[in-house]
Design a protein around this motif. Structure first.
Motif, PDB file in Angstrom:
ATOM      1  N   VAL A   6       0.687  -1.382   0.127  1.00 50.73           N
ATOM      2  CA  VAL A   6      -0.032   0.128  -0.219  1.00 50.73           C
ATOM      3  C   VAL A   6       0.922   1.281  -0.210  1.00 50.73           C
ATOM      4  N   ILE A   7       0.815   2.132  -1.281  1.00 55.18           N
ATOM      5  CA  ILE A   7       1.610   2.994  -1.216  1.00 55.18           C
ATOM      6  C   ILE A   7       1.068   4.387  -0.570  1.00 55.18           C
ATOM      7  N   ASP A   8       1.422   4.529   0.863  1.00 52.90           N
ATOM      8  CA  ASP A   8       0.800   5.528   1.531  1.00 52.90           C
ATOM      9  C   ASP A   8       1.414   7.021   1.362  1.00 52.90           C
ATOM     10  N   HIS A   9       2.422   7.256   0.449  1.00 52.48           N
ATOM     11  CA  HIS A   9       3.109   8.431   0.419  1.00 52.48           C
ATOM     12  C   HIS A   9       2.093   9.722   0.412  1.00 52.48           C
ATOM     13  N   PRO A  10       2.398  10.553   1.249  1.00 56.04           N
ATOM     14  CA  PRO A  10       1.300  11.612   1.156  1.00 56.04           C
ATOM     15  C   PRO A  10       0.969  12.171  -0.544  1.00 56.04           C
ATOM     16  N   MET A  11       2.014  12.392  -1.174  1.00 59.63           N
ATOM     17  CA  MET A  11       1.676  13.289  -2.429  1.00 59.63           C
ATOM     18  C   MET A  11       0.710  12.119  -3.141  1.00 59.63           C
ATOM     19  N   VAL A  12       1.105  10.849  -2.945  1.00 63.46           N
ATOM     20  CA  VAL A  12      -0.172   9.947  -3.619  1.00 63.46           C
ATOM     21  C   VAL A  12      -1.459   9.791  -3.212  1.00 63.46           C
ATOM     22  N   GLN A  13      -1.429   9.919  -1.584  1.00 64.72           N
ATOM     23  CA  GLN A  13      -2.730  10.146  -1.162  1.00 64.72           C
ATOM     24  C   GLN A  13      -3.574  11.268  -1.303  1.00 64.72           C
ATOM     25  N   HIS A  14      -2.805  12.276  -1.456  1.00 66.21           N
ATOM     26  CA  HIS A  14      -3.320  13.718  -1.769  1.00 66.21           C
ATOM     27  C   HIS A  14      -3.865  13.762  -3.419  1.00 66.21           C
ATOM     28  N   LYS A  15      -3.300  13.115  -4.180  1.00 67.89           N
ATOM     29  CA  LYS A  15      -3.632  13.159  -5.676  1.00 67.89           C
ATOM     30  C   LYS A  15      -4.786  12.441  -5.696  1.00 67.89           C
ATOM     31  N   LEU A  16      -4.888  10.982  -5.191  1.00 69.28           N
ATOM     32  CA  LEU A  16      -5.920  10.233  -4.951  1.00 69.28           C
ATOM     33  C   LEU A  16      -7.318  10.786  -4.411  1.00 69.28           C
ATOM     34  N   THR A  17      -7.116  11.648  -3.476  1.00 68.87           N
ATOM     35  CA  THR A  17      -8.416  12.427  -2.920  1.00 68.87           C
ATOM     36  C   THR A  17      -9.003  13.079  -3.812  1.00 68.87           C
ATOM     37  N   LEU A  18      -7.896  14.038  -4.336  1.00 69.53           N
ATOM     38  CA  LEU A  18      -8.433  14.902  -5.621  1.00 69.53           C
ATOM     39  C   LEU A  18      -9.156  14.043  -6.866  1.00 69.53           C
ATOM     40  N   MET A  19      -8.517  12.904  -7.039  1.00 67.22           N
ATOM     41  CA  MET A  19      -9.321  12.109  -8.114  1.00 67.22           C
ATOM     42  C   MET A  19     -10.775  11.603  -7.418  1.00 67.22           C
ATOM     43  N   ARG A  20     -11.005  11.112  -6.217  1.00 69.57           N
ATOM     44  CA  ARG A  20     -12.191  10.708  -5.746  1.00 69.57           C
ATOM     45  C   ARG A  20     -13.373  11.597  -6.050  1.00 69.57           C
ATOM     46  N   LYS A  21     -13.181  12.876  -5.819  1.00 74.48           N
ATOM     47  CA  LYS A  21     -13.842  13.854  -5.726  1.00 74.48           C
ATOM     48  C   LYS A  21     -14.901  13.918  -7.180  1.00 74.48           C
ATOM     49  N   LYS A  22     -16.282  13.996  -6.893  1.00 72.92           N
ATOM     50  CA  LYS A  22     -17.242  13.856  -7.791  1.00 72.92           C
ATOM     51  C   LYS A  22     -17.008  15.342  -8.924  1.00 72.92           C
ATOM     52  N   GLU A  23     -16.547  16.254  -8.366  1.00 75.07           N
ATOM     53  CA  GLU A  23     -16.422  17.526  -9.053  1.00 75.07           C
ATOM     54  C   GLU A  23     -15.175  17.388  -9.763  1.00 75.07           C
ATOM     55  N   THR A  24     -14.326  16.577  -9.803  1.00 80.48           N
ATOM     56  CA  THR A  24     -12.991  16.668 -10.630  1.00 80.48           C
ATOM     57  C   THR A  24     -13.458  16.431 -12.032  1.00 80.48           C
ATOM     58  N   SER A  25     -12.862  17.320 -12.830  1.00 83.95           N
ATOM     59  CA  SER A  25     -13.281  17.265 -14.221  1.00 83.95           C
ATOM     60  C   SER A  25     -12.544  16.034 -14.827  1.00 83.95           C
TER      61      SER A  25
END
Ligand code: URA
Length: 209
Positions: A6-25
């Protein structure tokens, strides 16, 4: 779970959070998948062997480490796997590329192959299989089964998100193939989508819904 990274690097986690958001284009989702895949490429290649080459810097000769990118084959499970493939290739520009296309037969529920193209001479190549969502695990399991038939030296599986059900099924079917994922979510819903997940990765990547 020793073969699950599990790649728990903060940069990876931050980008994943942005990808999860339904409003992300769509454009933003695609860019983030490319960026996150570049970071995953670092992790998945961490144990790559290096050879030493005699070089000269402007000041002195030295034996410097190099990796042979040509031995790596990035195999995308169509279609969403292409998003990870592109990020991997940004880091491994001389890697070879393969594609596998599978669909699920509605009657038998078995994965049926409709496309398979990989480089020749797979026996000395290290394969990185890409598919963003390890949900039920059925397509990843079938893809890796097919790839094993061409006899590569090693296989790793990289995804963006996994469900516990998919991890369990995949590691049972392929205990020899390590999984690299930024997150293992809660569960699958009744339609086989990962919860909380990020929705349909292919649709979000290509804007098809
Ligand atoms: N495939 C997707 O694109 N999303 C999921 O949540 C599960 C499978």
């Amino acid at each position: 779970m020793e073969n699950v990274h599990v790649i728990d690097h903060p940069m990876v986690q931050h980008k994943l959070t942005l990808m999860r958001k339904k409003e992300t284009s769509t454009g933003e989702f695609r860019r983030l998948l490319q960026e996150i895949s570049m970071l995953l490429a670092y992790e998945v290649t961490r144990d790559m062997p290096v050879t030493y080459e005699r070089i000269e810097t402007p000041l002195a000769p030295m034996d410097a480490p190099t990796i042979d990118g040509k031995k790596v084959v990035v195999i995308s499970i169509l279609r969403a796997g292409d998003g990870i493939r592109d990020g991997m290739l940004a880091i491994l520009p001389s890697a070879r590329v393969g594609h596998i296309g599978l669909y699920r037969d509605p009657k038998t529920l078995q994965a049926v192959e409709y496309y398979f193209k990989v480089p020749t001479d797979m026996d000395d190549r290290d394969v990185i299989v890409c598919d963003p969502m390890l949900a039920t695990g059925n397509s990843a399991i079938a893809a890796v089964e097919r790839i094993k038939q061409v006899g590569p030296k090693s296989i790793k599986f990289v995804c963006l998100l996994a469900a516990p059900e998919g991890v369990e099924a995949f590691t049972t079917a392929h205990p020899d193939v390590p999984i690299y994922t930024p997150a293992i979510d809660e569960k699958l819903n009744e339609k086989g989508y990962i919860l909380p997940g990020l929705g349909d990765a292919g649709d979000r990547l290509y804007g098809t819904k």
